[in-house]
Every structure is written in C-alpha cells, then in structure tokens.
Design a protein around this motif. Structure first.
Motif, short mmCIF file in Angstrom:
data_model
loop_
_atom_site.label_atom_id
_atom_site.label_comp_id
_atom_site.label_asym_id
_atom_site.label_seq_id
_atom_site.Cartn_x
_atom_site.Cartn_y
_atom_site.Cartn_z
N LEU A 130 0.84 -1.20 0.00
CA LEU A 130 0.00 0.00 0.00
C LEU A 130 0.88 1.25 0.00
O LEU A 130 0.98 1.96 1.00
CB LEU A 130 -0.93 0.00 1.22
N ASP A 131 1.50 1.49 -1.11
CA ASP A 131 2.41 2.63 -1.23
C ASP A 131 1.64 3.88 -1.62
O ASP A 131 1.75 4.41 -2.73
CB ASP A 131 3.52 2.31 -2.24
N PHE A 132 0.83 4.35 -0.67
CA PHE A 132 -0.01 5.53 -0.86
C PHE A 132 0.36 6.59 0.17
O PHE A 132 0.86 6.26 1.25
CB PHE A 132 -1.49 5.17 -0.71
N PRO A 133 0.08 7.86 -0.12
CA PRO A 133 0.45 8.92 0.82
C PRO A 133 -0.43 9.01 2.06
O PRO A 133 -0.02 9.55 3.07
CB PRO A 133 0.34 10.20 -0.02
N GLY A 134 -1.68 8.49 1.99
CA GLY A 134 -2.56 8.65 3.14
C GLY A 134 -3.75 7.71 3.11
O GLY A 134 -3.96 6.93 2.18
N LYS A 135 -4.56 7.79 4.17
CA LYS A 135 -5.69 6.88 4.36
C LYS A 135 -6.75 7.04 3.28
O LYS A 135 -7.38 6.06 2.87
CB LYS A 135 -6.32 7.12 5.74
N LYS A 136 -6.97 8.25 2.81
CA LYS A 136 -7.99 8.49 1.79
C LYS A 136 -7.73 7.63 0.55
O LYS A 136 -8.65 7.00 0.01
CB LYS A 136 -8.02 9.98 1.41
#
Length: 241
Positions: free
Chosen positions: A9-15
């Motif tokens: 999950l290489d995403f910047p944030g929870k959204k």
C-alpha cells in the motif's frame, strides 16, 4: 492454499488507501504498510485495516540498539499486525530482542511473524562493494545474514527472489522468504535491481511475494491480483465475476 501475494500500500494517506482497498474487502488479503504510510497515519490505520479483515505486514525495518528494538516491538505487537521486520545488520542480540518484545505482549504462539532484511533489493553488487564496503559476494553476504536471522529465532528473511534458492539451501525449506521487487513482465523495474516476475518468483521458491505498483497502478487492481494468484494455482469466487 494461502495466498502468497502481499499488496504494498504505497499511498500517501488513508484516503487513497480507502479508495483502493474497497474492491478487496472480504478477500482477507495481505497488505504491506510501509514507513511513509505508517508515519503519516499512525496506528489508527492499522486498526482500520484490521477491522476490514486484512492481514498486515508492517514494514518498518527496525534497526537500533537491542533495548530500543525490544520495546518498539512490544508496542507493535499490541497493534495486532501479522508480520514485522528488522534489519539483520543490527546483529544477533538486536534480533533476539525483537522476538522477546513480540512474545512479551502476544505470546510465543500468537506473536507476529518476524523476518529480517538481508540486503535491500535496490542494492547492487557494485554498491555492496563500493559504498557498504562489504567485500563478499551478494550471495555470501545475504546467506550470512539469513543464517544469522535463523540462529536468532526469526521466522525468515526479506530477500530478492533471485536469492531464495541458496537461502533455502542454507536455512531449510521451512525458513520463510518474503520477496519484494516483483514486477509483471511488461512493467518498469524503477528503482529495483534484483527482481523477478510472479511466475519466476514461484519457480525460485518464494513463500510470499510483495507486489506494489503492478497492482496499485493497474486499471483493474483486483483482477491483476487475481491473475497473479492464478499463477500460483489459487482460485476463488472473484475469478467468475
């Protein structure tokens, strides 16, 4: 058959995570939460993913003095994650401290799997020699770290899929190998040096594969995930959707 696929999950944030995981709910899939996401969102994100019934590899690569790592692992065990890691370069005492911290909270039977990073998949043989001043070959250095991790009571290592055969040879078939750097055949390798595709990783003997952009950047992430599972002989209801 358990799924070997861990989605990074290489995403910047929870959204962004919420939007991505919606199609995967009910799959009980493995996901990897790395430094960027965890440092940005904190333990609350782990709780959210556990509520959604995901299995979590918390990829923080701890590397510090033994006491600090032991205490940190006590906190991590309380989060209820399923897999954690340390750097094997921290040494035997530090790795044993990690296990002690996990078992102090979760118990020996229910603690998270604990694995050690041997060499990052972004490390080349030239970098090993010129920058890290390790005169051994990549195979020798990785094998040494793997043996040290096993002797310290860890469950396995993070390594390149290309290194799995000789790690299994020196540490045994039950010693877990978790292999990042997995790319589909048509994908860009980006910053990874020692990579393989999913079928190649299976043939080499990987126990788990960590797949990031090949899934998260796909036009149909769930179908890409299912296709990778198919290569391992795993079928489920989403193949008939």
């Amino acid at each position: 058959m358990r799924s070997p696929v861990i989605i990074a999950l290489d995403f910047p944030g929870k959204k962004e995570v919420e939007a991505f995981i919606e199609p995967f709910e009910g799959q009980e899939a493995w996901v990897k939460v790395g430094m960027e996401l965890f440092y940005g969102e904190g333990p609350q994100l782990v709780s959210y993913l556990k509520e959604k019934r995901f299995r979590i590899f918390l990829d923080l690569k701890l590397h510090d003095i033994p006491t600090t790592v032991r205490k940190a692992m006590e906190r991590i065990a309380a989060l209820g994650v399923d897999m954690v890691n340390v750097h094997a370069a921290g040494g035997r005492e530090m790795m044993r401290g990690a296990i002690e911290g996990l078992e102090a909270v979760a118990g020996p039977e229910k603690r998270p799997l604990c694995i050690a990073v041997t060499q990052l998949t972004s490390t080349s043989s030239q970098m090993l020699k010129d920058e890290l001043l390790i005169g051994e070959s990549m195979e020798s250095a990785v094998s040494h770290y793997a043996k040290l991790a096993k002797e310290s009571g860890l469950d396995g290592v993070v390594c390149s899929p290309l290194e799995v055969p000789y790690i299994k040879k020196v540490c045994g078939q039950e010693f877990l190998t978790v292999t990042p750097g997995i790319r589909l055949k048509d994908d860009d390798k980006n910053d990874q040096k020692r990579t393989a595709d999913p079928a190649g990783a299976k043939e080499l003997g990987s126990d788990y594969i960590v797949v990031g952009r090949s899934i998260t950047g796909s036009l149909d992430p769930l179908q890409t995930y299912v296709n990778i599972e198919k290569e391992w002989g795993i079928l489920h209801e989403t193949t008939n959707r």
